[in-house]
Design a protein around this motif. Structure first.
Motif, PDB file in Angstrom:
ATOM      1  N   PRO A  73       0.797  -1.231   0.000  1.00  7.65           N
ATOM      2  CA  PRO A  73       0.000   0.000   0.000  1.00  7.65           C
ATOM      3  C   PRO A  73       0.831   1.284   0.000  1.00  7.65           C
ATOM      4  CG  PRO A  73      -0.078  -1.051   2.155  1.00  7.65           C
ATOM      5  CD  PRO A  73       0.626  -2.004   1.225  1.00  7.65           C
ATOM      6  N   GLN A  74       2.113   1.200   0.300  1.00  9.13           N
ATOM      7  CA  GLN A  74       2.970   2.390   0.302  1.00  9.13           C
ATOM      8  C   GLN A  74       3.793   2.530  -0.981  1.00  9.13           C
ATOM      9  OE1 GLN A  74       2.584   4.668   2.777  1.00  9.13           O
ATOM     10  NE2 GLN A  74       0.968   3.228   3.343  1.00  9.13           N
ATOM     11  N   SER A  75       3.503   1.725  -1.977  1.00 10.21           N
ATOM     12  CA  SER A  75       4.254   1.765  -3.234  1.00 10.21           C
ATOM     13  C   SER A  75       3.593   2.709  -4.232  1.00 10.21           C
ATOM     14  CB  SER A  75       4.345   0.362  -3.845  1.00 10.21           C
ATOM     15  OG  SER A  75       4.846   0.448  -5.163  1.00 10.21           O
ATOM     16  N   ALA A  76       4.258   3.812  -4.506  1.00 11.32           N
ATOM     17  CA  ALA A  76       3.753   4.756  -5.511  1.00 11.32           C
ATOM     18  C   ALA A  76       3.651   4.075  -6.876  1.00 11.32           C
ATOM     19  CB  ALA A  76       4.671   5.968  -5.588  1.00 11.32           C
ATOM     20  N   ASN A  77       4.606   3.220  -7.187  1.00 11.26           N
ATOM     21  CA  ASN A  77       4.610   2.524  -8.469  1.00 11.26           C
ATOM     22  C   ASN A  77       3.406   1.599  -8.619  1.00 11.26           C
ATOM     23  OD1 ASN A  77       5.895   1.826 -11.009  1.00 11.26           O
ATOM     24  ND2 ASN A  77       6.288  -0.153 -10.054  1.00 11.26           N
ATOM     25  N   ALA A  78       3.073   0.871  -7.558  1.00 12.98           N
ATOM     26  CA  ALA A  78       1.926  -0.038  -7.615  1.00 12.98           C
ATOM     27  C   ALA A  78       0.640   0.749  -7.875  1.00 12.98           C
ATOM     28  CB  ALA A  78       1.814  -0.838  -6.318  1.00 12.98           C
ATOM     29  N   TRP A  79       0.485   1.893  -7.187  1.00 10.05           N
ATOM     30  CA  TRP A  79      -0.716   2.715  -7.385  1.00 10.05           C
ATOM     31  C   TRP A  79      -0.753   3.341  -8.781  1.00 10.05           C
ATOM     32  CZ3 TRP A  79      -4.893   2.456  -4.529  1.00 10.05           C
ATOM     33  CH2 TRP A  79      -4.786   1.936  -3.238  1.00 10.05           C
ATOM     34  N   ALA A  80       0.401   3.740  -9.308  1.00 16.35           N
ATOM     35  CA  ALA A  80       0.448   4.312 -10.660  1.00 16.35           C
ATOM     36  C   ALA A  80       0.058   3.272 -11.709  1.00 16.35           C
ATOM     37  CB  ALA A  80       1.836   4.868 -10.953  1.00 16.35           C
ATOM     38  N   SER A  81       0.507   2.042 -11.524  1.00 17.89           N
ATOM     39  CA  SER A  81       0.145   0.978 -12.465  1.00 17.89           C
ATOM     40  C   SER A  81      -1.349   0.685 -12.419  1.00 17.89           C
ATOM     41  CB  SER A  81       0.939  -0.294 -12.155  1.00 17.89           C
ATOM     42  OG  SER A  81       2.305  -0.062 -12.359  1.00 17.89           O
ATOM     43  N   LEU A  82      -1.911   0.677 -11.222  1.00 17.42           N
ATOM     44  CA  LEU A  82      -3.356   0.478 -11.089  1.00 17.42           C
ATOM     45  C   LEU A  82      -4.106   1.627 -11.753  1.00 17.42           C
ATOM     46  CD1 LEU A  82      -5.749  -1.142  -9.999  1.00 17.42           C
ATOM     47  CD2 LEU A  82      -5.444   0.051  -7.805  1.00 17.42           C
ATOM     48  N   ALA A  83      -3.623   2.844 -11.565  1.00 10.47           N
ATOM     49  CA  ALA A  83      -4.250   4.011 -12.201  1.00 10.47           C
ATOM     50  C   ALA A  83      -4.218   3.885 -13.719  1.00 10.47           C
ATOM     51  CB  ALA A  83      -3.529   5.284 -11.769  1.00 10.47           C
ATOM     52  N   GLU A  84      -3.079   3.501 -14.249  1.00  8.08           N
ATOM     53  CA  GLU A  84      -2.935   3.340 -15.700  1.00  8.08           C
ATOM     54  C   GLU A  84      -3.913   2.299 -16.235  1.00  8.08           C
ATOM     55  OE1 GLU A  84       0.453   1.664 -18.705  1.00  8.08           O
ATOM     56  OE2 GLU A  84       1.130   2.819 -16.972  1.00  8.08           O
ATOM     57  N   CYS A  85      -4.085   1.237 -15.483  1.00  7.86           N
ATOM     58  CA  CYS A  85      -4.989   0.167 -15.913  1.00  7.86           C
ATOM     59  C   CYS A  85      -6.443   0.637 -15.879  1.00  7.86           C
ATOM     60  CB  CYS A  85      -4.771  -1.058 -15.022  1.00  7.86           C
ATOM     61  SG  CYS A  85      -5.355  -2.599 -15.752  1.00  7.86           S
ATOM     62  N   HIS A  86      -6.781   1.499 -14.943  1.00 12.66           N
ATOM     63  CA  HIS A  86      -8.129   2.081 -14.916  1.00 12.66           C
ATOM     64  C   HIS A  86      -8.312   3.093 -16.043  1.00 12.66           C
ATOM     65  CE1 HIS A  86     -10.216   0.468 -11.416  1.00 12.66           C
ATOM     66  NE2 HIS A  86      -9.070   0.492 -10.760  1.00 12.66           N
ATOM     67  N   ALA A  87      -7.255   3.831 -16.348  1.00 15.63           N
ATOM     68  CA  ALA A  87      -7.346   4.866 -17.379  1.00 15.63           C
ATOM     69  C   ALA A  87      -7.520   4.275 -18.778  1.00 15.63           C
ATOM     70  CB  ALA A  87      -6.102   5.745 -17.344  1.00 15.63           C
ATOM     71  N   ALA A  88      -6.911   3.131 -19.032  1.00 17.09           N
ATOM     72  CA  ALA A  88      -6.918   2.542 -20.376  1.00 17.09           C
ATOM     73  C   ALA A  88      -8.318   2.372 -20.961  1.00 17.09           C
ATOM     74  CB  ALA A  88      -6.155   1.222 -20.383  1.00 17.09           C
ATOM     75  N   GLY A  90     -10.919   4.011 -20.039  1.00 18.14           N
ATOM     76  CA  GLY A  90     -11.652   5.265 -19.931  1.00 18.14           C
ATOM     77  C   GLY A  90     -12.242   5.565 -18.567  1.00 18.14           C
ATOM     78  N   ASP A  91     -11.833   4.852 -17.533  1.00 14.58           N
ATOM     79  CA  ASP A  91     -12.316   5.127 -16.180  1.00 14.58           C
ATOM     80  C   ASP A  91     -11.467   6.249 -15.588  1.00 14.58           C
ATOM     81  OD1 ASP A  91     -13.308   5.155 -13.625  1.00 14.58           O
ATOM     82  OD2 ASP A  91     -12.923   3.030 -13.211  1.00 14.58           O
ATOM     83  N   ALA A  92     -11.681   7.455 -16.107  1.00 18.51           N
ATOM     84  CA  ALA A  92     -10.844   8.604 -15.765  1.00 18.51           C
ATOM     85  C   ALA A  92     -10.959   8.999 -14.299  1.00 18.51           C
ATOM     86  CB  ALA A  92     -11.191   9.787 -16.651  1.00 18.51           C
ATOM     87  N   ALA A  93     -12.141   8.912 -13.724  1.00 23.04           N
ATOM     88  CA  ALA A  93     -12.323   9.336 -12.337  1.00 23.04           C
ATOM     89  C   ALA A  93     -11.531   8.445 -11.376  1.00 23.04           C
ATOM     90  CB  ALA A  93     -13.806   9.329 -11.971  1.00 23.04           C
ATOM     91  N   THR A  94     -11.641   7.140 -11.555  1.00 23.07           N
ATOM     92  CA  THR A  94     -10.902   6.225 -10.696  1.00 23.07           C
ATOM     93  C   THR A  94      -9.403   6.369 -10.939  1.00 23.07           C
ATOM     94  OG1 THR A  94     -12.747   4.675 -10.687  1.00 23.07           O
ATOM     95  CG2 THR A  94     -10.614   3.810 -10.017  1.00 23.07           C
ATOM     96  N   ALA A  95      -9.024   6.505 -12.195  1.00 21.94           N
ATOM     97  CA  ALA A  95      -7.603   6.676 -12.521  1.00 21.94           C
ATOM     98  C   ALA A  95      -7.046   7.921 -11.842  1.00 21.94           C
ATOM     99  CB  ALA A  95      -7.411   6.757 -14.029  1.00 21.94           C
ATOM    100  N   ALA A  96      -7.792   9.001 -11.846  1.00 24.55           N
ATOM    101  CA  ALA A  96      -7.334  10.243 -11.213  1.00 24.55           C
ATOM    102  C   ALA A  96      -7.101  10.045  -9.720  1.00 24.55           C
ATOM    103  CB  ALA A  96      -8.334  11.363 -11.454  1.00 24.55           C
ATOM    104  N   GLU A  97      -7.991   9.314  -9.069  1.00 26.47           N
ATOM    105  CA  GLU A  97      -7.823   9.028  -7.638  1.00 26.47           C
ATOM    106  C   GLU A  97      -6.553   8.212  -7.391  1.00 26.47           C
ATOM    107  OE1 GLU A  97     -11.246   7.195  -5.786  1.00 26.47           O
ATOM    108  OE2 GLU A  97     -12.586   8.424  -7.005  1.00 26.47           O
ATOM    109  N   MET A  98      -6.337   7.209  -8.226  1.00 27.56           N
ATOM    110  CA  MET A  98      -5.170   6.350  -8.060  1.00 27.56           C
ATOM    111  C   MET A  98      -3.872   7.113  -8.353  1.00 27.56           C
ATOM    112  SD  MET A  98      -6.562   3.523  -7.188  1.00 27.56           S
ATOM    113  CE  MET A  98      -8.320   3.538  -6.949  1.00 27.56           C
TER     114      MET A  98
END
Length: 113
Positions: A73-88, A90-98
């Motif tokens: 939970p403290q890994s910035a990289n893990a959260w960025a990868s999850l965000a990217e996967c949400h963004a792909a 088109g889930d922009a709102a969730t991606a922005a949070e991540m």
């Protein structure tokens, strides 16, 4: 024994699972007996997540990236990868949070002495 290959196989099975019934067992295995050094585990799971995304699609990869944020939970990289996967897809709102969570963690890490 081939720990990285075994890790990949377990994560693929997890990614394709629908009911989450393996989550606790997989988490225990990852933490206790995967054969991957603790220092390398986040990166290895992340790499497998990208391979799963490339080969099986976004939805299965989301399960792997989510698992990685739960384990790290403290890994910035893990959260960025999850965000990217949400963004792909088109889930922009969730991606922005991540992405915000990732930036917050990265800034906190830089601020450490």
């Amino acid at each position: 024994m081939f720990p990285r290959e075994t890790l990949s196989e377990r994560l693929i099975a997890h990614a394709l699972g629908e009911d989450g019934s393996d989550d606790a067992v997989l988490t225990a295995w990852l933490r206790d007996s995967s054969g991957i050094a603790v220092a390398d585990l986040e990166r290895e799971i992340n790499g497998a997540g990208y391979a799963i995304r490339e080969n099986l699609g976004n939805r299965p990869a989301l399960r792997v990236f989510t698992l990685n944020t739960q384990l790290h939970p403290q890994s910035a990289n893990a959260w960025a990868s999850l965000a990217e996967c949400h963004a792909a897809p088109g889930d922009a709102a969730t991606a922005a949070e991540m992405y915000a969570k990732s930036r917050q963690l990265a800034e906190a890490e830089k601020a450490k002495p």
